[in-house]
Design a protein around this motif. Structure first.
Motif, PDB file in Angstrom:
ATOM      1  N   UNK A 144       0.828  -1.207   0.000  1.00 32.72           N
ATOM      2  CA  UNK A 144       0.000   0.000   0.000  1.00 32.72           C
ATOM      3  C   UNK A 144       0.864   1.260   0.000  1.00 32.72           C
ATOM      4  N   UNK A 145       2.015   1.222   0.665  1.00 32.70           N
ATOM      5  CA  UNK A 145       2.951   2.353   0.618  1.00 32.70           C
ATOM      6  C   UNK A 145       3.490   2.546  -0.800  1.00 32.70           C
ATOM      7  N   UNK A 146       3.784   1.434  -1.470  1.00 31.99           N
ATOM      8  CA  UNK A 146       4.319   1.512  -2.833  1.00 31.99           C
ATOM      9  C   UNK A 146       3.292   2.084  -3.813  1.00 31.99           C
ATOM     10  N   UNK A 147       2.000   1.903  -3.514  1.00 31.56           N
ATOM     11  CA  UNK A 147       0.968   2.440  -4.391  1.00 31.56           C
ATOM     12  C   UNK A 147       1.068   3.962  -4.503  1.00 31.56           C
ATOM     13  N   UNK A 148       1.563   4.609  -3.455  1.00 33.87           N
ATOM     14  CA  UNK A 148       1.703   6.056  -3.474  1.00 33.87           C
ATOM     15  C   UNK A 148       2.829   6.487  -4.408  1.00 33.87           C
ATOM     16  N   UNK A 149       3.816   5.625  -4.574  1.00 32.83           N
ATOM     17  CA  UNK A 149       4.952   5.930  -5.455  1.00 32.83           C
ATOM     18  C   UNK A 149       4.666   5.525  -6.893  1.00 32.83           C
ATOM     19  N   UNK A 150       4.188   4.292  -7.074  1.00 31.74           N
ATOM     20  CA  UNK A 150       3.934   3.797  -8.427  1.00 31.74           C
ATOM     21  C   UNK A 150       2.543   4.242  -8.863  1.00 31.74           C
ATOM     22  N   UNK A 151       2.474   5.457  -9.355  1.00 28.56           N
ATOM     23  CA  UNK A 151       1.207   6.044  -9.771  1.00 28.56           C
ATOM     24  C   UNK A 151       0.812   5.518 -11.156  1.00 28.56           C
ATOM     25  N   UNK A 152      -0.339   5.984 -11.645  1.00 29.04           N
ATOM     26  CA  UNK A 152      -0.928   5.391 -12.848  1.00 29.04           C
ATOM     27  C   UNK A 152      -0.069   5.558 -14.096  1.00 29.04           C
ATOM     28  N   UNK A 153       0.762   6.613 -14.138  1.00 31.32           N
ATOM     29  CA  UNK A 153       1.554   6.784 -15.368  1.00 31.32           C
ATOM     30  C   UNK A 153       2.583   5.683 -15.551  1.00 31.32           C
ATOM     31  N   UNK A 154       2.826   4.892 -14.499  1.00 27.76           N
ATOM     32  CA  UNK A 154       3.772   3.790 -14.648  1.00 27.76           C
ATOM     33  C   UNK A 154       3.241   2.723 -15.599  1.00 27.76           C
ATOM     34  N   UNK A 155       1.933   2.616 -15.736  1.00 33.92           N
ATOM     35  CA  UNK A 155       1.377   1.687 -16.731  1.00 33.92           C
ATOM     36  C   UNK A 155       1.765   2.138 -18.133  1.00 33.92           C
ATOM     37  N   UNK A 156       1.651   3.438 -18.376  1.00 28.06           N
ATOM     38  CA  UNK A 156       2.047   3.973 -19.690  1.00 28.06           C
ATOM     39  C   UNK A 156       3.554   3.871 -19.886  1.00 28.06           C
ATOM     40  N   UNK A 157       4.313   4.072 -18.795  1.00 27.26           N
ATOM     41  CA  UNK A 157       5.765   3.971 -18.885  1.00 27.26           C
ATOM     42  C   UNK A 157       6.190   2.555 -19.261  1.00 27.26           C
ATOM     43  N   UNK A 158       5.506   1.542 -18.698  1.00 22.63           N
ATOM     44  CA  UNK A 158       5.819   0.151 -19.032  1.00 22.63           C
ATOM     45  C   UNK A 158       5.539  -0.125 -20.512  1.00 22.63           C
ATOM     46  N   UNK A 159       4.411   0.384 -21.010  1.00 21.65           N
ATOM     47  CA  UNK A 159       4.085   0.206 -22.428  1.00 21.65           C
ATOM     48  C   UNK A 159       5.131   0.881 -23.311  1.00 21.65           C
ATOM     49  N   UNK A 160       5.504   2.101 -22.919  1.00 16.68           N
ATOM     50  CA  UNK A 160       6.474   2.866 -23.698  1.00 16.68           C
ATOM     51  C   UNK A 160       7.836   2.179 -23.715  1.00 16.68           C
ATOM     52  N   UNK A 161       8.253   1.668 -22.576  1.00 20.41           N
ATOM     53  CA  UNK A 161       9.536   0.962 -22.506  1.00 20.41           C
ATOM     54  C   UNK A 161       9.519  -0.283 -23.383  1.00 20.41           C
ATOM     55  N   UNK A 162       8.374  -0.986 -23.413  1.00 16.44           N
ATOM     56  CA  UNK A 162       8.260  -2.156 -24.269  1.00 16.44           C
ATOM     57  C   UNK A 162       8.361  -1.806 -25.740  1.00 16.44           C
ATOM     58  N   UNK A 163       7.713  -0.702 -26.146  1.00 18.23           N
ATOM     59  CA  UNK A 163       7.780  -0.261 -27.542  1.00 18.23           C
ATOM     60  C   UNK A 163       9.204   0.143 -27.911  1.00 18.23           C
ATOM     61  N   UNK A 164       9.864   0.846 -26.985  1.00 18.06           N
ATOM     62  CA  UNK A 164      11.241   1.271 -27.248  1.00 18.06           C
ATOM     63  C   UNK A 164      12.175   0.067 -27.359  1.00 18.06           C
ATOM     64  N   UNK A 165      11.963  -0.925 -26.509  1.00 18.14           N
ATOM     65  CA  UNK A 165      12.797  -2.126 -26.564  1.00 18.14           C
ATOM     66  C   UNK A 165      12.644  -2.829 -27.911  1.00 18.14           C
ATOM     67  N   UNK A 166      11.403  -2.908 -28.406  1.00 19.12           N
ATOM     68  CA  UNK A 166      11.170  -3.514 -29.723  1.00 19.12           C
ATOM     69  C   UNK A 166      11.889  -2.729 -30.823  1.00 19.12           C
ATOM     70  N   UNK A 167      11.846  -1.411 -30.705  1.00 22.28           N
ATOM     71  CA  UNK A 167      12.505  -0.555 -31.701  1.00 22.28           C
ATOM     72  C   UNK A 167      14.010  -0.780 -31.694  1.00 22.28           C
ATOM     73  N   UNK A 168      14.587  -0.870 -30.498  1.00 25.02           N
ATOM     74  CA  UNK A 168      16.023  -1.098 -30.402  1.00 25.02           C
ATOM     75  C   UNK A 168      16.409  -2.449 -30.999  1.00 25.02           C
ATOM     76  N   UNK A 169      15.615  -3.463 -30.727  1.00 27.79           N
ATOM     77  CA  UNK A 169      15.908  -4.790 -31.282  1.00 27.79           C
ATOM     78  C   UNK A 169      15.837  -4.775 -32.802  1.00 27.79           C
ATOM     79  N   UNK A 170      14.831  -4.078 -33.324  1.00 21.45           N
ATOM     80  CA  UNK A 170      14.676  -4.021 -34.780  1.00 21.45           C
ATOM     81  C   UNK A 170      15.871  -3.346 -35.438  1.00 21.45           C
ATOM     82  N   UNK A 171      16.507  -2.422 -34.734  1.00 16.70           N
ATOM     83  CA  UNK A 171      17.646  -1.685 -35.282  1.00 16.70           C
ATOM     84  C   UNK A 171      18.990  -2.285 -34.870  1.00 16.70           C
ATOM     85  N   UNK A 172      18.939  -3.360 -34.084  1.00 18.88           N
ATOM     86  CA  UNK A 172      20.175  -4.002 -33.657  1.00 18.88           C
ATOM     87  C   UNK A 172      20.968  -3.201 -32.644  1.00 18.88           C
TER      88      UNK A 172
END
Length: 212
Positions: A144-172
């Motif tokens: 419950x303490x961590x919920x105060x730190x990991x706010x809702x934008x972390x869901x978008x951050x996880x998606x964004x990091x996944x997209x960026x990782x795919x982009x990096x792999x595609x470019x080697x």
């Protein structure tokens, strides 16, 4: 109490055959989590909460209205005991060990092959907290303490990091951890908090070494 040594792991549950023994509030929570993870769920209990009956009528689960009997684990890979009866937990664990079925008994770590952490979810980002079975209340308080730190934008951050990782792999491109750490902090998160996902992605890729 015997020392337990737990190895933290996230398990793929899609279509995995799971048995829940018990039909009360604790069992209801287990079933809800298992259905969310995509498991195939059967509940065995002489009585069950209204929600469990509803899931059964909707064909989301199979419900068998009786007490656990030896032999019930035969068709399953994982079983969750939520009866509050340690004698039942011990019996289920004994059968599970003989069949290679993993067993979890609620609030009874002595009769578990694995325990369940307190979980915080932000989209695909999952943070799990465990006290090794010593104090579920402590694990929940920390979560419950961590919920105060990991706010809702972390869901978008996880998606964004996944997209960026795919982009990096595609470019080697292979970006080291410290580059990722710097790229994911600061302005990228601020842009996400303001809802500017496109700019956040462009900045993240630039910080990771991907030319515009």
């Amino acid at each position: 109490m015997t020392h337990m040594s737990y190895f933290p792991v996230f398990l793929e549950m899609q279509r995995r055959r799971c048995l829940v023994i018990g039909g009360g509030t604790v069992a209801e929570r287990k079933v809800a989590s298992l259905l969310e993870a995509g498991a195939d769920v059967t509940v065995i209990s002489p009585e069950a909460a209204d929600t469990i009956h509803r899931w059964s009528k909707e064909k989301s689960i199979e419900f068998i209205p009786r007490c656990y009997q030896p032999g019930d684990l035969t068709e399953f890979e994982i079983a969750f005991v939520a009866t509050g009866d340690r004698a039942v937990s011990a019996q289920v664990l004994k059968e599970g060990r003989s069949l290679g079925v993993w067993i979890n008994a609620a609030d009874d770590p002595a009769h578990c092959d694995f325990i369940l952490p307190s979980v915080l979810r932000r989209g695909d980002l999952t943070v799990a907290v465990s006290s090794g079975g010593k104090s579920p209340a402590l694990a929940r308080a920390i979560r419950e303490e961590l919920e105060l730190y990991f706010t809702e934008e972390y869901a978008r951050l996880a998606d964004l990091a996944g997209e960026a990782r795919d982009e990096l792999r595609a470019r080697g491109i292979d970006a080291p951890f410290e580059t990722w750490r710097r790229a994911l902090s600061g302005e990228v998160r601020q842009l996400l908090m303001r809802g500017d996902v496109a700019r956040a992605k462009r900045l993240l890729l630039r910080e990771l070494g991907v030319a515009a």
